[in-house]
Design an enzyme around this catalytic site. Structure first.
Site, PDB file in Angstrom:
ATOM      1  CG  ASN A 219      -1.936   1.101   1.205  1.00 59.02           C
ATOM      2  OD1 ASN A 219      -1.688   2.174   0.653  1.00 59.02           O
ATOM      3  ND2 ASN A 219      -3.088   0.848   1.790  1.00 59.02           N
ATOM      4  CB  CYS A 224      -7.284   4.685  -4.892  1.00 61.40           C
ATOM      5  SG  CYS A 224      -8.794   5.457  -4.355  1.00 61.40           S
ATOM      6  CG  HIS A 464      -9.141  -1.176   3.009  1.00 59.90           C
ATOM      7  ND1 HIS A 464      -7.845  -0.771   2.760  1.00 59.90           N
ATOM      8  CD2 HIS A 464      -9.090  -2.534   3.144  1.00 59.90           C
ATOM      9  CE1 HIS A 464      -7.041  -1.826   2.759  1.00 59.90           C
ATOM     10  NE2 HIS A 464      -7.778  -2.903   2.987  1.00 59.90           N
ATOM     11  CG  ASP A 481      -6.602  -6.154   3.135  1.00 57.76           C
ATOM     12  OD1 ASP A 481      -6.409  -5.025   2.634  1.00 57.76           O
ATOM     13  OD2 ASP A 481      -7.040  -6.306   4.288  1.00 57.76           O
TER      14      ASP A 481
END
Length: 915
Positions: A219, A224, A464, A481
């Protein structure tokens, strides 16, 4: 539902309690189960079967599993005063424990209400503050009566260091637990049970590659939805194979989207750790969160695919993008009352489905092909047939192998004048048939298998993003994730992302976690789209380039991590002093240093060895002289004791500076000597010589010399004449360069050096010239030259009439007047000084300001007073057709002309002076 630390008073109380650690916890099947009769507890500690059978059971437990059910038996419950913790049960590689304690509520009718506090703790003993793990759990107080139902309550929580336990301060009143009629207590013991289902944790050791075979994407803080989409495209294997084959050999590594995507895909395939995407976002030009928020995922996908399609043209993989993603539809308008029909064939790479008011994906497709009636004031212009009632709509002509469906959860709201997110329940399926939406049947049925579900949690302002992917199309799902990848159930991937309402604690809660994009793969193309991508499918040239990039990056990373172990030694050889026209021996901003990166703890002797080897000199033919800043603002070579300081680390000799500048004396190639002359620090001094020529107003470097301290000044004359190429006996004037703008003539030539020179030191500079009067020079002595140099400044003059004119640069004394400035510039331009007008520079926008009057009585320094330090000094000018003094004496005025018509033939023009 409360956290144990919901009040500071309670928090302190809990921390003061002793937590009783028990033996390994009793782990039950994930679907729960009753209490084993042979597992009794003594003093709150579970008792287990023999160690041998227990170890066998524990070896079978997968500590990386996503869910588990475990129990904790509390004995002597009625006497419980302090908190107790169960043994750990490992889920997602983290220890989970049941925490039980007596809790007290506010007094009621003069009696304080006592309750059972029941909590779930995660990773409670960790000292890390960077981890988190989201989980849902059911907390159960089991009934010990045959056929009795447990008392259950549910929690959802993001566990992290400051909130590592969650549950209920008042799970059940103390009296109800102790009431034998209710069946929860037996022999003063109760059994607590937890079923926990957890996501893979962040910030702790979680090996995605080991547990799933895949790795995630880091991340980067401003990407985004990009990570989710990249994983989806990566697992479209046929596209990945084509991406590898794009020609990028000559691409700029910082600007090529194609190369950046190849790099990301290669890392995802072969790396064991999460992959970074900074180079990809940089190549896109979208390096901030705002950049991504301004483009939705559909636009980002289209831009990316367009770039790939363009890059593939003319190559062996040309047409891969349309072959995979392009479908066809027909837009039509059909008149009801006349035989007239208009059709237009279109292609698409994705379909936007309306979800508002739609229950499922079938209803959305039906809505997509629903016809619109054109009647009344909205009739269709059918050309020769005039305005006609008609039907307008679209029908699909073909569906692609890979079908991208964008669910329109984000839409514009005219009331709030902004985008809003619809969290309505919308169902989609693992299998999908679209034959009913085709104009004509295709060669193969339009049966599709769900491949990816892109999910958003939050509102329209942010949130998220994760993606659930079925990599092999076999129903085995993984959750991606960002940097964490984990196995998940089909329910987690599909049903849990429908959105809508949720009955949580008897309150209707709106789900803010739901799917916003779906990827389906046509069953007939499933094996082709998901074909295996092997290492041999990647061009060797690409592998070599990426491997070299990786090697260089590792070297840079190692250099950064070890930077504190190294320092730079900047070396100047004597030929670097040639041509220098200013003070000292060199200009620090322009000097051609040879830079050596060496370890700070390297000794002086090792450094000399290193320099000798690098510069191809015998060690006896070099000698270092470190530069030292004197208190009089000069920078001169100084003596260093090669024998006494041989074993000292150079960082100590450099006085802990990360850069050490030295003059490296070397034996001249034409010398017949095997080694440099010896130097006695007590009886010798190192002097440097400069020759000044008044005719050319130039300085020439004339080398250096070891001189005995006892020698007289006059002893230098023969040496200087030889260095300058003058006949022996030429009379010279000698000056000492003491500091900037301080040059003093040595008057008594018979004095010893230590008396003739001011504070004789190694590195002193003697400037000399012929003893003759040069009438044609405005700088007849070196003293005049250095004074002029001290005040000299480089000024760039730009023509105001030419946009972005680079101009020309002059070296001028900042003490000159306006007239002298005009003379210098006029001479450079070949014009008259009076035909020039000057303008100060507005430094804040680098443009000309107000004109400078020719009567300006200041100096050049006054004009440059507010120039930024270390920025080019700039003055604007323009060339005139009349002298500047005439221009300044002229007066400007306005004239207004009024036309007065007397008759049809006569017009009178009146001029009025307005001043």
């Amino acid at each position: 539902m409360n956290h144990t630390n919901d009040k500071e008073m309670v928090k302190d109380e809990v921390e003061a309690m002793d937590t009783q650690e028990a033996d390994p916890v009793q782990v039950l099947p994930a679907d729960g189960g009753g209490i084993e009769s042979d597992n009794q507890s003594v003093n709150g500690e579970p008792q287990f079967p023999s160690a041998g059978s227990q170890d066998a059971d524990m070896e079978e437990i997968d500590e990386a599993r996503s869910e588990a059910t475990f129990q904790f038996t509390v004995t002597n419950f009625s006497k419980l005063k302090d908190s107790q913790l169960s043994p750990p049960c490992f889920v997602r590689n983290l220890p989970w424990k049941i925490m039980v304690m007596p809790r007290y509520g506010p007094p009621q009718e003069r009696q304080q209400q006592r309750s059972l506090g029941f909590f779930l703790q995660c990773n409670g003993e960790s000292e890390s503050s960077s981890w988190n793990c989201y989980a849902v759990a059911e907390l159960r107080l089991l009934s010990q009566r045959e056929g009795g139902e447990p008392f259950c309550r549910n929690i959802k929580h993001l566990f992290y260091s400051k909130e590592n336990d969650w549950g209920f301060s008042h799970f059940m009143t103390w009296n109800d637990v102790l009431d034998p009629e209710k069946g929860y207590i037996k022999d003063d013991s109760i059994v607590l049970e937890v079923h926990v289902q957890a996501d893979a944790p962040h910030g702790v050791s979680w090996d995605s590659k080991k547990h799933t075979g895949y790795v995630g994407l880091k991340n980067q803080g401003a990407t985004c939805y990009m990570n989710s989409l990249l994983q989806t495209l990566y697992f479209t294997n046929q596209l990945r194979k084509a991406v590898y084959k794009m020609p990028t050999e000559s691409d700029d590594s910082t600007k090529s989207v194609a190369l950046a995507l190849q790099r990301v895909f290669h890392e995802l395939q072969f790396s064991d750790k999460p992959v970074g995407t900074k180079k990809l976002t940089k190549s896109f030009g979208w390096e901030t969160l705002d950049s991504f928020m301004q483009h939705d995922v559909q636009e980002f996908l289209r831009v990316l695919l367009d770039k790939l399609e363009s890059k593939m043209k003319g190559t062996c993989v040309e047409g891969t993008v349309p072959k995979l993603f392009e479908g066809k539809m027909v837009s039509y308008i059909h008149c009801k009352n006349v035989e007239y029909k208009s059709t237009r064939h279109e292609t698409y790479y994705d379909i936007q489905l309306n979800i508002k008011g739609k229950k499922n994906i079938d209803e959305s497709f039906k809505d997509y092909i629903t016809t619109e009636v054109l009647d009344g004031e909205n009739k269709y212009d059918a050309g020769d047939h005039g305005l006609q009632d008609a039907e307008k709509g679209v029908i699909f002509a073909s569906f692609p192998p890979v079908l991208h469906l964008h669910l329109m959860r984000f839409q514009y709201d005219p009331v709030t004048d902004c985008s809003v997110k619809f969290n309505d329940r919308f169902e989609f399926y693992e299998k999908l048939n679209l034959d009913g939406f085709l104009n004509e049947p295709e060669s193969t049925p339009a049966n599709y298998t769900l491949h990816a579900v892109l999910v958003h949690s939050g509102d329209n302002h942010g949130g998220h993003y994760v993606v659930f992917i079925n990599p092999k199309g076999d129903g085995k799902w993984c959750k991606f994730d960002d940097d964490v990848v984990s196995r998940c159930t089909k329910q987690e991937a599909i049903e849990n992302n429908y959105g809508g309402q949720d009955d949580d604690m008897n309150m209707t809660v709106k789900h803010c976690t739901n799917a916003y994009m779906l990827v389906y793969i046509r069953d007939s193309e499933l094996k082709n789209v998901l074909q295996k991508v092997a290492e041999e499918d990647i061009p060797q040239e690409l592998c070599d380039r990426l491997q070299e990039e990786k090697r260089l990056e590792q070297a840079r990373r190692k250099e950064r991590t070890e930077a504190h172990l190294y320092m730079n030694v900047h070396v100047l050889l004597e030929d670097s002093f040639e041509g220098h026209q200013g003070n000292d021996l060199f200009d620090p901003d322009k000097a051609p240093f040879k830079i050596f990166k060496v370890k700070r703890q390297m000794t002086l002797e090792q450094l000399v060895d290193h320099l000798a080897e690098s510069l191809k000199y015998p060690k006896a033919q070099i000698r270092p002289w470190p530069f030292a800043f004197r208190t009089n603002e000069t920078n001169r070579p100084t003596f260093i004791d090669l024998e006494g300081d041989a074993n000292k680390p150079i960082i100590e000799l450099a006085e802990n500076n990360s850069t050490w500048n030295i003059f490296l004396e070397t034996l001249k190639p034409d010398s017949d000597l095997p080694a440099l002359h010896s130097f006695d620090k007590d009886s010798d001094v190192l002097l440097f010589f400069k020759l000044y020529d008044p005719k050319t107003k130039q300085i020439r470097y004339c080398g250096h010399q070891y001189m005995p301290v006892a020698a007289k000044v006059v002893d230098l004359v023969p040496i200087l004449n030889e260095r300058a190429g003058f006949p022996q006996g030429t009379e010279l004037l000698l000056y000492e360069e003491i500091k900037p703008n301080t040059i003093e003539r040595i008057m008594n030539m018979t004095d010893p050096l230590e008396k003739g020179l001011d504070e004789l030191m190694d590195g002193d500079i003697i400037v000399f010239q012929k003893d003759e009067h040069e009438e044609s020079s405005d700088l007849p002595t070196c003293k005049d030259y250095f004074r002029d140099f001290y005040y000299r400044v480089e000024v760039t003059f730009c023509d105001k009439a030419i946009p972005n004119d680079p101009g020309f640069t002059l070296g001028l004394s900042h003490r000159i007047s306006y007239d002298q400035l005009a003379d210098c510039v006029a001479q450079r331009l070949g014009t008259e000084p009076s035909l020039l007008q000057f303008f100060k520079s507005q430094n804040y926008k680098d443009s000309p300001g107000h004109p400078l009057r020719c009567s300006f009585d200041g100096t050049l320094k006054d004009l440059l007073l507010y120039a930024k330090p270390k920025q080019p000094k700039k003055i604007f000018y323009q060339q005139l057709n009349i002298p500047i003094n005439e221009l300044e004496n002229k007066k400007q005025f306005k004239v207004c002309f009024r036309i007065m018509r007397i008759d049809a033939k006569k017009i009178v023009l009146c001029a009025v002076h307005l001043g």
